[in-house]
Scaffold this motif. Structure first.
Motif, mmCIF file in Angstrom:
data_model
loop_
_atom_site.group_PDB
_atom_site.id
_atom_site.type_symbol
_atom_site.label_atom_id
_atom_site.label_comp_id
_atom_site.label_asym_id
_atom_site.label_seq_id
_atom_site.Cartn_x
_atom_site.Cartn_y
_atom_site.Cartn_z
ATOM 1 N N THR A 112 -40.764 10.434 -47.136
ATOM 2 C CA THR A 112 -39.617 11.031 -47.829
ATOM 3 C C THR A 112 -39.992 11.415 -49.253
ATOM 4 O OG1 THR A 112 -38.036 9.797 -46.479
ATOM 5 C CG2 THR A 112 -37.242 10.616 -48.608
ATOM 6 N N LEU A 113 -40.648 10.524 -49.956
ATOM 7 C CA LEU A 113 -41.065 10.806 -51.325
ATOM 8 C C LEU A 113 -42.059 11.971 -51.370
ATOM 9 C CD1 LEU A 113 -40.882 9.963 -54.298
ATOM 10 C CD2 LEU A 113 -42.715 8.315 -53.846
ATOM 11 N N LEU A 114 -42.969 12.003 -50.423
ATOM 12 C CA LEU A 114 -43.936 13.097 -50.338
ATOM 13 C C LEU A 114 -43.228 14.432 -50.139
ATOM 14 C CD1 LEU A 114 -46.948 13.953 -50.166
ATOM 15 C CD2 LEU A 114 -46.806 13.516 -47.707
ATOM 16 N N GLN A 115 -42.274 14.460 -49.224
ATOM 17 C CA GLN A 115 -41.539 15.697 -48.957
ATOM 18 C C GLN A 115 -40.680 16.105 -50.154
ATOM 19 O OE1 GLN A 115 -42.146 17.646 -46.384
ATOM 20 N NE2 GLN A 115 -43.604 16.137 -45.620
ATOM 21 N N GLN A 116 -40.110 15.121 -50.849
ATOM 22 C CA GLN A 116 -39.325 15.429 -52.049
ATOM 23 C C GLN A 116 -40.191 16.068 -53.123
ATOM 24 O OE1 GLN A 116 -37.648 11.623 -53.047
ATOM 25 N NE2 GLN A 116 -35.825 11.926 -51.789
ATOM 26 N N GLN A 117 -41.373 15.497 -53.323
ATOM 27 C CA GLN A 117 -42.268 16.066 -54.326
ATOM 28 C C GLN A 117 -42.743 17.447 -53.910
ATOM 29 O OE1 GLN A 117 -45.370 13.528 -55.785
ATOM 30 N NE2 GLN A 117 -43.936 11.940 -56.407
ATOM 31 N N ALA A 118 -43.038 17.623 -52.636
ATOM 32 C CA ALA A 118 -43.476 18.931 -52.144
ATOM 33 C C ALA A 118 -42.380 19.973 -52.347
ATOM 34 C CB ALA A 118 -43.869 18.842 -50.675
ATOM 35 N N SER A 119 -41.133 19.584 -52.145
ATOM 36 C CA SER A 119 -40.027 20.542 -52.270
ATOM 37 C C SER A 119 -39.864 21.039 -53.709
ATOM 38 C CB SER A 119 -38.720 19.930 -51.762
ATOM 39 O OG SER A 119 -38.238 18.956 -52.676
ATOM 40 N N GLN A 120 -40.413 20.319 -54.665
ATOM 41 C CA GLN A 120 -40.335 20.726 -56.070
ATOM 42 C C GLN A 120 -41.362 21.812 -56.417
ATOM 43 O OE1 GLN A 120 -37.897 19.470 -58.159
ATOM 44 N NE2 GLN A 120 -37.189 18.603 -56.227
ATOM 45 N N ILE A 121 -42.292 22.044 -55.498
ATOM 46 C CA ILE A 121 -43.323 23.054 -55.725
ATOM 47 C C ILE A 121 -42.812 24.368 -55.164
ATOM 48 C CG2 ILE A 121 -45.721 23.717 -55.288
ATOM 49 C CD1 ILE A 121 -46.280 20.686 -54.819
ATOM 50 N N THR A 122 -42.519 25.312 -56.024
ATOM 51 C CA THR A 122 -41.887 26.559 -55.582
ATOM 52 C C THR A 122 -42.859 27.530 -54.931
ATOM 53 O OG1 THR A 122 -42.117 27.465 -57.812
ATOM 54 C CG2 THR A 122 -40.020 26.407 -57.271
ATOM 55 N N ASP A 123 -44.097 27.493 -55.318
ATOM 56 C CA ASP A 123 -45.108 28.382 -54.730
ATOM 57 C C ASP A 123 -45.530 27.823 -53.365
ATOM 58 O OD1 ASP A 123 -47.957 29.155 -54.099
ATOM 59 O OD2 ASP A 123 -47.645 30.436 -55.857
ATOM 60 N N GLN A 124 -45.257 28.577 -52.305
ATOM 61 C CA GLN A 124 -45.534 28.112 -50.938
ATOM 62 C C GLN A 124 -47.005 27.757 -50.739
ATOM 63 O OE1 GLN A 124 -43.226 27.570 -48.406
ATOM 64 N NE2 GLN A 124 -44.951 26.643 -47.333
ATOM 65 N N ARG A 125 -47.890 28.546 -51.299
ATOM 66 C CA ARG A 125 -49.329 28.304 -51.144
ATOM 67 C C ARG A 125 -49.713 26.962 -51.782
ATOM 68 N NH1 ARG A 125 -53.501 29.374 -54.308
ATOM 69 N NH2 ARG A 125 -52.265 30.589 -55.755
ATOM 70 N N LEU A 126 -49.181 26.701 -52.965
ATOM 71 C CA LEU A 126 -49.451 25.440 -53.648
ATOM 72 C C LEU A 126 -48.812 24.261 -52.925
ATOM 73 C CD1 LEU A 126 -49.079 26.465 -57.407
ATOM 74 C CD2 LEU A 126 -51.191 26.042 -56.118
ATOM 75 N N ARG A 127 -47.606 24.469 -52.398
ATOM 76 C CA ARG A 127 -46.933 23.401 -51.634
ATOM 77 C C ARG A 127 -47.740 23.057 -50.393
ATOM 78 N NH1 ARG A 127 -41.513 25.004 -51.385
ATOM 79 N NH2 ARG A 127 -42.310 26.546 -50.509
ATOM 80 N N ASP A 128 -48.219 24.083 -49.681
ATOM 81 C CA ASP A 128 -49.042 23.847 -48.498
ATOM 82 C C ASP A 128 -50.326 23.117 -48.870
ATOM 83 O OD1 ASP A 128 -47.140 25.099 -46.944
ATOM 84 O OD2 ASP A 128 -48.258 26.987 -46.779
ATOM 85 N N SER A 129 -50.900 23.488 -49.994
ATOM 86 C CA SER A 129 -52.118 22.818 -50.462
ATOM 87 C C SER A 129 -51.830 21.349 -50.760
ATOM 88 C CB SER A 129 -52.660 23.517 -51.710
ATOM 89 O OG SER A 129 -53.805 22.867 -52.175
ATOM 90 N N PHE A 130 -50.718 21.083 -51.413
ATOM 91 C CA PHE A 130 -50.308 19.712 -51.737
ATOM 92 C C PHE A 130 -50.161 18.880 -50.464
ATOM 93 C CE2 PHE A 130 -46.737 16.709 -52.450
ATOM 94 C CZ PHE A 130 -47.260 15.955 -53.489
ATOM 95 N N LEU A 131 -49.580 19.459 -49.445
ATOM 96 C CA LEU A 131 -49.333 18.720 -48.207
ATOM 97 C C LEU A 131 -50.537 18.684 -47.266
ATOM 98 C CD1 LEU A 131 -45.714 19.973 -47.435
ATOM 99 C CD2 LEU A 131 -46.389 17.679 -48.205
ATOM 100 N N CYS A 132 -51.367 19.707 -47.296
ATOM 101 C CA CYS A 132 -52.415 19.838 -46.277
ATOM 102 C C CYS A 132 -53.834 19.613 -46.778
ATOM 103 C CB CYS A 132 -52.334 21.222 -45.632
ATOM 104 S SG CYS A 132 -50.751 21.548 -44.850
ATOM 105 N N ASN A 133 -54.028 19.546 -48.081
ATOM 106 C CA ASN A 133 -55.391 19.418 -48.601
ATOM 107 C C ASN A 133 -55.661 18.104 -49.320
ATOM 108 O OD1 ASN A 133 -56.141 21.937 -47.612
ATOM 109 N ND2 ASN A 133 -55.464 22.980 -49.471
ATOM 110 N N VAL A 134 -54.703 17.230 -49.330
ATOM 111 C CA VAL A 134 -54.896 15.904 -49.910
ATOM 112 C C VAL A 134 -54.899 14.916 -48.752
ATOM 113 C CG1 VAL A 134 -54.004 14.157 -51.506
ATOM 114 C CG2 VAL A 134 -53.739 16.605 -52.044
ATOM 115 N N LYS A 135 -56.032 14.253 -48.572
ATOM 116 C CA LYS A 135 -56.231 13.418 -47.387
ATOM 117 C C LYS A 135 -55.108 12.393 -47.175
ATOM 118 C CE LYS A 135 -59.595 10.613 -45.005
ATOM 119 N NZ LYS A 135 -60.725 9.721 -45.113
ATOM 120 N N ALA A 136 -54.723 11.690 -48.214
ATOM 121 C CA ALA A 136 -53.667 10.682 -48.070
ATOM 122 C C ALA A 136 -52.350 11.313 -47.641
ATOM 123 C CB ALA A 136 -53.484 9.900 -49.365
ATOM 124 N N HIS A 137 -52.053 12.512 -48.161
ATOM 125 C CA HIS A 137 -50.815 13.203 -47.797
ATOM 126 C C HIS A 137 -50.845 13.576 -46.318
ATOM 127 C CE1 HIS A 137 -50.343 14.687 -52.241
ATOM 128 N NE2 HIS A 137 -50.466 13.375 -52.151
#
Length: 154
Positions: A112-137
């Motif tokens: 939930t916290l991860l998704q909340q933080q991701a939702s604060q990233i307005t640039d879709q490319r950066l949001r996808d990077s945040f969710l898909c390029n960080v191993k722990a995420h």
């Protein structure tokens, strides 16, 4: 600075497979951070200490260390630590290995916290990077999806 260095030495020792040395470094980091009132950083060190205990098959010590992290998280957050989602993931793994029912709750909180933080990233490319390029995420999302799938999406 010493506590910070001990924490990083612990991570390096863990990466090298020197688990005994990692435990010593994390224990010292916990003590110093406690003495100087760095509660969030202390919880971060305890998360790693718990995970190293798990790697050593010391489930009792691992569970005890995670219990102290969870106690801290009851009224606090990990905001400001280096990798909060990795800390959540390490604690989740310890709880899961101990078949602690709090594992799923912690995983849900992390997701939930991860998704909340991701939702604060307005640039879709950066949001996808945040969710898909960080191993722990990625691992939190995968674990969460697996739990959801096995519980029928409850």
């Amino acid at each position: 600075m010493i506590a910070f260095n001990l924490f990083n030495i612990g991570r390096a020792q863990a990466g090298l497979g020197k688990l005994h040395e990692a435990v010593e470094a994390f224990q010292q980091s916990v003590v110093l951070r406690s003495e100087i009132g760095q509660q969030r950083m202390e919880a971060e060190s305890r998360s790693w200490l718990a995970y190293i205990y798990l790697l050593q098959d010391n489930l009792i010590q691992a569970h005890r260390a995670v219990g102290e992290v969870l106690e801290f998280l009851e009224n606090n957050s990990l905001d400001g630590v280096e990798e909060p989602f990795l800390d959540y993931l390490l604690c989740y793994r310890v709880l899961k290995a101990n078949r602690d029912p709090r594992a799923e709750q912690l995983l849900n909180s992390a997701h939930t916290l991860l998704q909340q933080q991701a939702s604060q990233i307005t640039d879709q490319r950066l949001r996808d990077s945040f969710l898909c390029n960080v191993k722990a995420h990625v691992e939190i999302i995968q674990e969460w999806e697996e739990v959801e799938k096995s519980s029928g999406g409850k």
